[in-house]
Scaffold this motif. Sequence first.
Motif, PDB file in Angstrom:
ATOM      1  N   TYR A   1       0.848  -1.192   0.000  1.00 15.50           N
ATOM      2  CA  TYR A   1       0.000   0.000   0.000  1.00 15.50           C
ATOM      3  C   TYR A   1       0.876   1.231   0.000  1.00 15.50           C
ATOM      4  CZ  TYR A   1      -3.272  -3.558   1.239  1.00 15.50           C
ATOM      5  OH  TYR A   1      -4.012  -4.692   1.240  1.00 15.50           O
TER       6      TYR A   1
ATOM      7  N   PRO B   1      -3.101   6.466  -0.697  1.00 19.46           N
ATOM      8  CA  PRO B   1      -4.512   6.333  -0.311  1.00 19.46           C
ATOM      9  C   PRO B   1      -5.334   5.639  -1.395  1.00 19.46           C
ATOM     10  CG  PRO B   1      -3.719   8.549   0.149  1.00 19.46           C
ATOM     11  CD  PRO B   1      -2.640   7.869  -0.615  1.00 19.46           C
ATOM     12  N   GLU B   2      -4.940   5.797  -2.625  1.00 19.91           N
ATOM     13  CA  GLU B   2      -5.654   5.163  -3.734  1.00 19.91           C
ATOM     14  C   GLU B   2      -5.690   3.641  -3.583  1.00 19.91           C
ATOM     15  OE1 GLU B   2      -7.549   6.169  -6.302  1.00 19.91           O
ATOM     16  OE2 GLU B   2      -7.383   8.072  -5.224  1.00 19.91           O
ATOM     17  N   ASP B   3      -4.583   3.086  -3.096  1.00 21.22           N
ATOM     18  CA  ASP B   3      -4.494   1.625  -2.941  1.00 21.22           C
ATOM     19  C   ASP B   3      -5.584   1.124  -2.003  1.00 21.22           C
ATOM     20  OD1 ASP B   3      -2.339   1.617  -4.585  1.00 21.22           O
ATOM     21  OD2 ASP B   3      -0.850   1.599  -2.959  1.00 21.22           O
ATOM     22  N   PHE B   4      -5.859   1.898  -0.962  1.00 23.89           N
ATOM     23  CA  PHE B   4      -6.884   1.481  -0.008  1.00 23.89           C
ATOM     24  C   PHE B   4      -8.277   1.588  -0.623  1.00 23.89           C
ATOM     25  CE2 PHE B   4      -3.293   2.406   2.674  1.00 23.89           C
ATOM     26  CZ  PHE B   4      -3.299   1.327   3.536  1.00 23.89           C
ATOM     27  N   LYS B   5      -8.466   2.604  -1.436  1.00 23.17           N
ATOM     28  CA  LYS B   5      -9.754   2.754  -2.117  1.00 23.17           C
ATOM     29  C   LYS B   5     -10.024   1.546  -3.003  1.00 23.17           C
ATOM     30  CE  LYS B   5     -10.234   7.749  -2.074  1.00 23.17           C
ATOM     31  NZ  LYS B   5      -9.670   8.889  -2.797  1.00 23.17           N
ATOM     32  N   THR B   6      -8.975   1.097  -3.700  1.00 20.12           N
ATOM     33  CA  THR B   6      -9.105  -0.073  -4.562  1.00 20.12           C
ATOM     34  C   THR B   6      -9.503  -1.290  -3.731  1.00 20.12           C
ATOM     35  OG1 THR B   6      -7.224   0.851  -5.715  1.00 20.12           O
ATOM     36  CG2 THR B   6      -7.945  -1.351  -6.405  1.00 20.12           C
TER      37      THR B   6
ATOM     38  N   ASN C   1     -11.072  -1.354  -0.817  1.00 26.50           N
ATOM     39  CA  ASN C   1     -12.467  -1.238  -0.382  1.00 26.50           C
ATOM     40  C   ASN C   1     -13.432  -1.582  -1.511  1.00 26.50           C
ATOM     41  OD1 ASN C   1     -11.985  -0.566   2.256  1.00 26.50           O
ATOM     42  ND2 ASN C   1     -11.793   1.624   1.801  1.00 26.50           N
ATOM     43  N   LEU C   2     -13.073  -1.138  -2.687  1.00 28.46           N
ATOM     44  CA  LEU C   2     -13.918  -1.400  -3.845  1.00 28.46           C
ATOM     45  C   LEU C   2     -13.970  -2.898  -4.133  1.00 28.46           C
ATOM     46  CD1 LEU C   2     -15.533   0.062  -6.107  1.00 28.46           C
ATOM     47  CD2 LEU C   2     -13.486  -0.126  -7.528  1.00 28.46           C
TER      48      LEU C   2
ATOM     49  N   ARG D   1     -16.103  -4.677  -1.647  1.00 24.51           N
ATOM     50  CA  ARG D   1     -17.486  -4.393  -1.958  1.00 24.51           C
ATOM     51  C   ARG D   1     -17.992  -5.294  -3.077  1.00 24.51           C
ATOM     52  NH1 ARG D   1     -21.181  -0.741  -0.736  1.00 24.51           N
ATOM     53  NH2 ARG D   1     -22.566  -0.335  -2.481  1.00 24.51           N
TER      54      ARG D   1
END
Lengths: 175, 175
Positions: free
Chosen positions: A68, A71-76, A78-79, A82
């Motif tokens: 990681y 922050p983008e990596d964490f968004k990925t 979470n996505l 989901r």
Amino acid sequence: MEGEPTRVMIGVNESTIKGYPHASISSRGAFEWTLHKIVRSNTSGFKLLFLHVQVPDEDGFDDMDSVYASPEDFKTMNLRDRTRGLHLLEYFVNRCHDIGVACEAWIKKGDPKEVICYEVQRVLPDFLVVGSRGLGPFQRVFVGTVSEFCAKHAECPVITIKRRADETPQDPVDD
Amino acid sequence: MEGEPTRVMIGVNESTIKGYPHASISSRGAFEWTLHKIVRSNTSGFKLLFLHVQVPDEDGFDDMDSVYASPEDFKTMNLRDRTRGLHLLEYFVNRCHDIGVACEAWIKKGDPKEVICYEVQRVLPDFLVVGSRGLGPFQRVFVGTVSEFCAKHAECPVITIKRRADETPQDPVDD
């Protein structure tokens, strides 16, 4: 005697053997039991409410080898979680659609036993169905059981459907 | 999806307030819940199995002032117990008959929690419904609870229907 349909909440989770988006053996068992023994041919008399609780830690496990950097990596991440959750729910919603039973499905994050009881309070189903691996007391000490907690604490009647003996995987803690 | 009806065993007992042959508040609650939330309009899809377990000691209590002088006196007592139990079951069987739900009812003697679990093993219902007074932990210590024992030990899914708050008698241990 008809009127509003009976609202049945069913807790569903992923398989520990086959991984997402496969439903666990006990989730599928609880669902099929509800269809065959309760809903039967009276498809308009019931509404099934599927709740899937994602465990944050458990998902983190798969990310052991990930890096990681932003922050983008964490968004990925979470996505992706989901998407997996949605695929799990898709299985149950599709089955209901094929049979003609009304349903709703949603995902929450947290400790499954706590979240299920909280959602019961919020959604007020007529009863809750949870699957159980049917572990012995020794195994239970280590894995805890969501079904036992819910049967004790949920503010609605709870029916626990134990996994069939012939469906027990090699390691009974798996599901 | 029809085939054989779903066989639902319901444990029923007498009221501690009104006495035989009145059904307890929690028995009636469990029965009415099953009709309204599970059976609904699908009366041909279910068969209700009513089990009433008579507690020998409890009945003996009424006989404190009786005098037993011959074996005949005991026969009379047994006959009277039998008659009372039959009147209790009559209430449930009549309701089922009016609605058009198939049912069976029978009486056993013994410790209700043990006998219910034994009868589950013998009769193999699809699930068991038991009423509960919904007592707190302090009250439970003194009266024990049949529902908790059955939920733990019965070899079929068990659904416990708690007595509605607005139906709780002055002394919540009463039923």
